[in-house]
Design a protein around this motif. Structure first.
Motif, PDB file in Angstrom:
ATOM      1  N   CYS A  23      -9.028   0.002   3.472  1.00 21.69           N
ATOM      2  CA  CYS A  23      -7.588   0.244   3.299  1.00 21.69           C
ATOM      3  C   CYS A  23      -7.086  -0.367   1.993  1.00 21.69           C
ATOM      4  N   LEU A  24      -7.521  -1.581   1.685  1.00 20.44           N
ATOM      5  CA  LEU A  24      -7.107  -2.227   0.437  1.00 20.44           C
ATOM      6  C   LEU A  24      -7.666  -1.480  -0.780  1.00 20.44           C
ATOM      7  N   MET A  25      -8.885  -0.980  -0.668  1.00 25.21           N
ATOM      8  CA  MET A  25      -9.498  -0.236  -1.763  1.00 25.21           C
ATOM      9  C   MET A  25      -8.748   1.074  -2.002  1.00 25.21           C
ATOM     10  N   VAL A  26      -8.377   1.769  -0.942  1.00 24.01           N
ATOM     11  CA  VAL A  26      -7.632   3.026  -1.075  1.00 24.01           C
ATOM     12  C   VAL A  26      -6.255   2.756  -1.674  1.00 24.01           C
ATOM     13  N   THR A  27      -5.611   1.678  -1.257  1.00 18.78           N
ATOM     14  CA  THR A  27      -4.305   1.321  -1.810  1.00 18.78           C
ATOM     15  C   THR A  27      -4.405   1.044  -3.304  1.00 18.78           C
ATOM     16  N   GLY A  28      -5.391   0.288  -3.708  1.00 17.96           N
ATOM     17  CA  GLY A  28      -5.584  -0.003  -5.126  1.00 17.96           C
ATOM     18  C   GLY A  28      -5.877   1.244  -5.930  1.00 17.96           C
ATOM     19  N   MET A  29      -6.696   2.116  -5.392  1.00 13.22           N
ATOM     20  CA  MET A  29      -7.025   3.361  -6.085  1.00 13.22           C
ATOM     21  C   MET A  29      -5.780   4.244  -6.225  1.00 13.22           C
ATOM     22  N   ALA A  30      -4.961   4.308  -5.178  1.00 19.86           N
ATOM     23  CA  ALA A  30      -3.740   5.108  -5.238  1.00 19.86           C
ATOM     24  C   ALA A  30      -2.780   4.560  -6.294  1.00 19.86           C
ATOM     25  N   ILE A  31      -2.659   3.242  -6.371  1.00 17.54           N
ATOM     26  CA  ILE A  31      -1.781   2.635  -7.380  1.00 17.54           C
ATOM     27  C   ILE A  31      -2.282   2.961  -8.785  1.00 17.54           C
ATOM     28  N   MET A  32      -3.585   2.912  -8.993  1.00 21.78           N
ATOM     29  CA  MET A  32      -4.139   3.229 -10.313  1.00 21.78           C
ATOM     30  C   MET A  32      -3.887   4.686 -10.683  1.00 21.78           C
ATOM     31  N   VAL A  33      -4.107   5.602  -9.751  1.00 23.48           N
ATOM     32  CA  VAL A  33      -3.916   7.027 -10.031  1.00 23.48           C
ATOM     33  C   VAL A  33      -2.442   7.328 -10.300  1.00 23.48           C
ATOM     34  N   ILE A  34      -1.553   6.730  -9.505  1.00 21.03           N
ATOM     35  CA  ILE A  34      -0.121   6.954  -9.698  1.00 21.03           C
ATOM     36  C   ILE A  34       0.334   6.406 -11.048  1.00 21.03           C
TER      37      ILE A  34
END
Length: 61
Positions: free
Chosen positions: A12-23
């Motif tokens: 979950c933390l990895m997906v959150t970080g990836m989403a923040i980077m993409v956004i």
């Protein structure tokens, strides 16, 4: 914390970080390419959150 719970939390933390980077990358691209005049503060913050920028700043110091 059990192994399965820690595995799910890590994902979950990895997906959150990836989403923040993409956004943040999408925000920068839209701001520069389409000249949307979005707040410059947010553009600077999103630029600093990109991993490549952090690595370059680390090597520059």
């Amino acid at each position: 914390m059990k192994r399965k719970q820690s595995f799910l939390l890590g994902n979950c933390l990895m997906v959150t970080g990836m989403a923040i980077m993409v956004i943040s990358i999408a925000y920068n691209i839209c701001n520069h390419v389409f000249q949307l005049n979005l707040p410059e503060y947010l553009a600077r913050v999103s630029h600093k959150t990109n991993l490549g920028t952090l690595i370059k700043q680390g090597f520059a110091q």
